[in-house]
Write a protein that holds these residues in place. Sequence first.
Motif, mmCIF file in Angstrom:
data_model
loop_
_atom_site.group_PDB
_atom_site.id
_atom_site.type_symbol
_atom_site.label_atom_id
_atom_site.label_comp_id
_atom_site.label_asym_id
_atom_site.label_seq_id
_atom_site.Cartn_x
_atom_site.Cartn_y
_atom_site.Cartn_z
ATOM 1 N N TYR A 95 0.856 -1.191 0.000
ATOM 2 C CA TYR A 95 0.000 0.000 0.000
ATOM 3 C C TYR A 95 0.899 1.251 0.000
ATOM 4 N N SER A 96 1.704 1.368 -1.038
ATOM 5 C CA SER A 96 2.624 2.492 -1.192
ATOM 6 C C SER A 96 3.082 2.508 -2.637
ATOM 7 N N PHE A 97 3.595 3.645 -3.076
ATOM 8 C CA PHE A 97 4.013 3.777 -4.468
ATOM 9 C C PHE A 97 5.265 2.953 -4.731
ATOM 10 N N SER A 98 5.267 2.273 -5.877
ATOM 11 C CA SER A 98 6.401 1.407 -6.228
ATOM 12 C C SER A 98 7.680 2.208 -6.408
ATOM 13 N N ALA A 99 7.570 3.457 -6.887
ATOM 14 C CA ALA A 99 8.753 4.271 -7.136
ATOM 15 C C ALA A 99 9.209 5.044 -5.902
ATOM 16 N N ILE A 100 8.351 5.130 -4.887
ATOM 17 C CA ILE A 100 8.702 5.866 -3.660
ATOM 18 C C ILE A 100 8.310 4.993 -2.480
ATOM 19 N N GLN A 101 9.083 3.977 -2.243
ATOM 20 C CA GLN A 101 8.768 3.031 -1.189
ATOM 21 C C GLN A 101 9.281 3.517 0.165
ATOM 22 N N ASN A 102 8.709 2.957 1.207
ATOM 23 C CA ASN A 102 9.074 3.327 2.567
ATOM 24 C C ASN A 102 9.640 2.109 3.291
ATOM 25 N N PRO A 103 10.938 2.099 3.575
ATOM 26 C CA PRO A 103 11.528 0.944 4.258
ATOM 27 C C PRO A 103 11.251 0.925 5.758
ATOM 28 N N ASN A 104 10.610 1.973 6.251
ATOM 29 C CA ASN A 104 10.474 2.147 7.702
ATOM 30 C C ASN A 104 9.086 1.840 8.252
ATOM 31 N N TRP A 105 8.249 1.155 7.475
ATOM 32 C CA TRP A 105 6.937 0.798 8.008
ATOM 33 C C TRP A 105 7.115 0.034 9.321
ATOM 34 N N SER A 106 6.310 0.393 10.309
ATOM 35 C CA SER A 106 6.476 -0.221 11.637
ATOM 36 C C SER A 106 5.814 -1.594 11.724
ATOM 37 N N LYS A 107 4.741 -1.790 10.949
ATOM 38 C CA LYS A 107 3.980 -3.038 11.041
ATOM 39 C C LYS A 107 3.627 -3.571 9.657
ATOM 40 N N GLY A 108 3.245 -4.836 9.635
ATOM 41 C CA GLY A 108 2.772 -5.425 8.389
ATOM 42 C C GLY A 108 1.576 -4.661 7.859
ATOM 43 N N PHE A 109 0.627 -4.359 8.742
ATOM 44 C CA PHE A 109 -0.554 -3.556 8.401
ATOM 45 C C PHE A 109 -0.500 -2.296 9.264
ATOM 46 N N SER A 110 -0.149 -1.180 8.656
ATOM 47 C CA SER A 110 0.071 0.048 9.422
ATOM 48 C C SER A 110 -1.233 0.773 9.720
ATOM 49 N N GLY A 111 -1.199 1.561 10.784
ATOM 50 C CA GLY A 111 -2.346 2.362 11.174
ATOM 51 C C GLY A 111 -2.481 3.613 10.329
ATOM 52 N N GLY A 112 -3.637 4.251 10.448
ATOM 53 C CA GLY A 112 -3.936 5.428 9.646
ATOM 54 C C GLY A 112 -2.960 6.566 9.839
ATOM 55 N N ALA A 113 -2.508 6.801 11.084
ATOM 56 C CA ALA A 113 -1.601 7.914 11.356
ATOM 57 C C ALA A 113 -0.269 7.732 10.635
ATOM 58 N N GLU A 114 0.226 6.500 10.596
ATOM 59 C CA GLU A 114 1.506 6.235 9.929
ATOM 60 C C GLU A 114 1.365 6.378 8.415
ATOM 61 N N ILE A 115 0.232 5.950 7.869
ATOM 62 C CA ILE A 115 0.005 6.109 6.430
ATOM 63 C C ILE A 115 -0.110 7.588 6.079
ATOM 64 N N LEU A 116 -0.789 8.362 6.933
ATOM 65 C CA LEU A 116 -0.918 9.802 6.701
ATOM 66 C C LEU A 116 0.455 10.475 6.725
ATOM 67 N N ALA A 117 1.334 10.014 7.618
ATOM 68 C CA ALA A 117 2.698 10.559 7.661
ATOM 69 C C ALA A 117 3.434 10.269 6.358
ATOM 70 N N TYR A 118 3.237 9.073 5.806
ATOM 71 C CA TYR A 118 3.840 8.705 4.519
ATOM 72 C C TYR A 118 3.316 9.617 3.402
ATOM 73 N N VAL A 119 2.013 9.884 3.403
ATOM 74 C CA VAL A 119 1.410 10.753 2.390
ATOM 75 C C VAL A 119 1.995 12.157 2.491
ATOM 76 N N ASN A 120 2.149 12.663 3.715
ATOM 77 C CA ASN A 120 2.713 14.005 3.908
ATOM 78 C C ASN A 120 4.157 14.082 3.428
ATOM 79 N N GLU A 121 4.913 13.012 3.634
ATOM 80 C CA GLU A 121 6.299 12.989 3.165
ATOM 81 C C GLU A 121 6.335 13.006 1.637
#
Length: 534
Positions: A95-121
């Motif tokens: 659940y992230s862009f293939s060209a802009i991946q995030n190696p720092n996901w905290s969990k297999g299924f992340s919570g909304g706040a962490e996904i929102l942080a990814y979107v802001n980045e």
Amino acid sequence: MFVGLGWTILLLCMALYAAAKIKTRFRKSRVKKAADEAELKVCIVGAGLGGIGVGLFLDDMGVDYDIYEKQPDLGGTWYDNKYPGVACDVMSHLYSFSAIQNPNWSKGFSGGAEILAYVNELAKPVRHRISFNSKVTGMEWGESKQKWKVVVNEGESKYYDIIITCTGLLNKPLTPKFTDDHLYEGIKVHTNQWKQDINWEDKRVAVIGTGASAVQAVPALAEYGVEQLTVYQRTAPWVPPRFNFSYSETRKKLFRYVPGLQQLYRWVLFWTYELRFFIMFMLANKSIPIIGSVHEFIQKFVHNTMRKHIKKVVSNPETAAKLTPSYPMGCKRITPSDTYLQAFNRENVHLETEKISRFTKDGIVTESGKTDSYDVIVYATGFDLLGSVNPYQVLGKDKALLSEVHGDAPEAYLACTHYVCPNYFMLGGPGVVLGHNSIIFMGECQMTYIHSAIEYMLLNKVKSVKLKKSSHDNYQEWARKTMKNKVFEGDRFCKGWYRNSRGVNWTFWPTNLISFWWNTLSFDPENYDLVLAA
């Protein structure tokens, strides 16, 4: 000899790679020059993941654009949905862009706040392009100018060459009407419009609905110190275990520093999810010897395993029976959770399967006359799909009103374009919904298609492109045929939000994702009417 041949092959591969890079750079240079000459202006509606992704690729093309966002900040669904337990039911690395991946996901299924942080980045390079608190209220195509007139906040209007709407199919909350619901004097809240200031301690709470948001919110609310939590269930969802886990710091470092490892992991996840489509979403064809029987056996095994799981984790046999669906998996949305079924073992959590008859000033009355009082009623009742697909008035060619053309079963070519709207692209339009894999992959495929379309227009001096009615009809006929023999096709097995009141499933992509990827690899001008620039 073999060493010399090996070096020759290596040098040839290096030369081909270098040539491809040079060709790509040359093409990008041509596109940027054409964009400057054409003075193309694009309007993006919505600043969720889709709108931000589109902005990023337009930046890369050198195309000018504006992004309009009705909310005070960006994030789309991850800004809107802030209910307790909100998370994604697709694994984070997918659940992230293939060209802009995030190696720092905290969990297999992340919570909304962490996904929102990814979107802001992701949004940092395009944030200055976004106009917040700016709701697009209407747009109209002008044939003489070959431009769209876009109205914002029912006042200001601007002209654009191309529209890319990124509002998605799940943006307008649905709050069903109940008899005398206006009499209720307690707190009412929809999961999509959460109130953060509610004190839940010792409250009696009703949750109406058992979809994805309820499956996430119920276990979280049960931990909030509520006196009683009653879930009003119309239809039981399939809730397989999610098996969520935390990524270790070591694994994050490996994803960060080992080239290709995260991409390989992502592909393993993709094909694991894709396999589910063939196993669970396609009906077993018994006419095919051996394969049909094996397919049927696997499907029965999976369903029996899930039924045993429900009996195992829900201590009360009567409650377990009520929580066991009577329809096949995939007919309605599958909602994985490690805590939802287990929540009904708590003394303060109850399941109510009687239909709601009416509201009172204090609570809810069921059809049998049973009355319960509540301090808070939570609507976990999903979204108004027709309202979401028609978020504003669109007047296309010859003043055709898109919402009227849509009717109760909206259609779009590749969930992206429509024959009444020139230069109008939808990210997440009708026919894009999935039940088995990542919607982000679908979005990226559509971005590739839109990128290719704009590139074609610039390089060939095309002023406008409009889908041919015949191409639209042929595509819809293919979609209807392909939808057959799928568990989500119609009302044969169950009713749900995938389908309208006539049982027509207009929301779903009818087959596997590889087909969608293949069909959106490049723009197909032969399916469009083209108007050349003067």
